[in-house]
Design a protein around this motif. Structure first.
Motif, PDB file in Angstrom:
ATOM      1  N   ARG A  53     -38.585  67.190  12.014  1.00 28.54           N
ATOM      2  CA  ARG A  53     -38.517  67.794  13.351  1.00 28.54           C
ATOM      3  C   ARG A  53     -37.068  68.027  13.778  1.00 28.54           C
ATOM      4  N   ILE A  54     -36.227  67.051  13.554  1.00 27.47           N
ATOM      5  CA  ILE A  54     -34.810  67.178  13.905  1.00 27.47           C
ATOM      6  C   ILE A  54     -34.156  68.284  13.081  1.00 27.47           C
ATOM      7  N   ASP A  55     -34.500  68.365  11.790  1.00 22.55           N
ATOM      8  CA  ASP A  55     -33.936  69.401  10.924  1.00 22.55           C
ATOM      9  C   ASP A  55     -34.317  70.790  11.413  1.00 22.55           C
ATOM     10  N   ARG A  56     -35.564  70.947  11.828  1.00 21.28           N
ATOM     11  CA  ARG A  56     -36.002  72.255  12.334  1.00 21.28           C
ATOM     12  C   ARG A  56     -35.278  72.618  13.627  1.00 21.28           C
ATOM     13  N   LYS A  57     -35.074  71.635  14.496  1.00 19.18           N
ATOM     14  CA  LYS A  57     -34.359  71.904  15.739  1.00 19.18           C
ATOM     15  C   LYS A  57     -32.914  72.295  15.467  1.00 19.18           C
ATOM     16  N   ILE A  58     -32.282  71.608  14.539  1.00 17.07           N
ATOM     17  CA  ILE A  58     -30.888  71.922  14.201  1.00 17.07           C
ATOM     18  C   ILE A  58     -30.805  73.303  13.574  1.00 17.07           C
ATOM     19  N   SER A  59     -31.735  73.628  12.683  1.00 16.95           N
ATOM     20  CA  SER A  59     -31.746  74.955  12.062  1.00 16.95           C
ATOM     21  C   SER A  59     -31.941  76.038  13.116  1.00 16.95           C
ATOM     22  N   LYS A  60     -32.807  75.796  14.081  1.00 23.51           N
ATOM     23  CA  LYS A  60     -33.045  76.769  15.149  1.00 23.51           C
ATOM     24  C   LYS A  60     -31.799  76.939  16.006  1.00 23.51           C
ATOM     25  N   MET A  61     -31.119  75.830  16.290  1.00 20.95           N
ATOM     26  CA  MET A  61     -29.902  75.903  17.086  1.00 20.95           C
ATOM     27  C   MET A  61     -28.808  76.667  16.352  1.00 20.95           C
ATOM     28  N   LYS A  62     -28.691  76.463  15.044  1.00 20.66           N
ATOM     29  CA  LYS A  62     -27.712  77.193  14.246  1.00 20.66           C
ATOM     30  C   LYS A  62     -28.029  78.677  14.238  1.00 20.66           C
ATOM     31  N   LYS A  63     -29.317  78.996  14.111  1.00 18.80           N
ATOM     32  CA  LYS A  63     -29.746  80.386  14.083  1.00 18.80           C
ATOM     33  C   LYS A  63     -29.478  81.082  15.407  1.00 18.80           C
ATOM     34  N   GLY A  65     -27.236  80.225  17.575  1.00 14.90           N
ATOM     35  CA  GLY A  65     -25.800  80.248  17.842  1.00 14.90           C
ATOM     36  C   GLY A  65     -25.096  81.426  17.208  1.00 14.90           C
ATOM     37  N   ASN A  66     -25.644  81.951  16.138  1.00 17.03           N
ATOM     38  CA  ASN A  66     -24.994  83.076  15.442  1.00 17.03           C
ATOM     39  C   ASN A  66     -25.402  84.369  15.979  1.00 17.03           C
TER      40      ASN A  66
END
Length: 66
Positions: A53-63, A65-66
């Motif tokens: 769950r944390i990994d998906r949230k971080i990936s979404k935040m990175k996505k 942000g760009n």
């Protein structure tokens, strides 16, 4: 993803390790070992789900942000 696979392999081999290291049959004779294994598996599955769950949230935040 490789880390998750390695973690799953460790978790799945845990009951075998517990059985191999048991010197006395107190836990087995009372049936408590199954409760211990169930609790450990529940904890590890919860940790894995939390990490995913944390990994998906971080990936979404990175996505986003760009």
């Amino acid at each position: 993803m490789k880390k998750l696979i390695y973690l799953l392999m460790i978790i799945l081999s845990l009951p075998g390790v517990l059985y191999a290291q048991a010197n006395d049959n107190i836990m087995y004779s009372n049936g408590r070992i199954y409760v211990v294994i169930a609790v450990l598996l529940t904890i590890f599955i919860g940790i894995i789900l939390y990490i995913i769950r944390i990994d998906r949230k971080i990936s979404k935040m990175k996505k986003d942000g760009n």
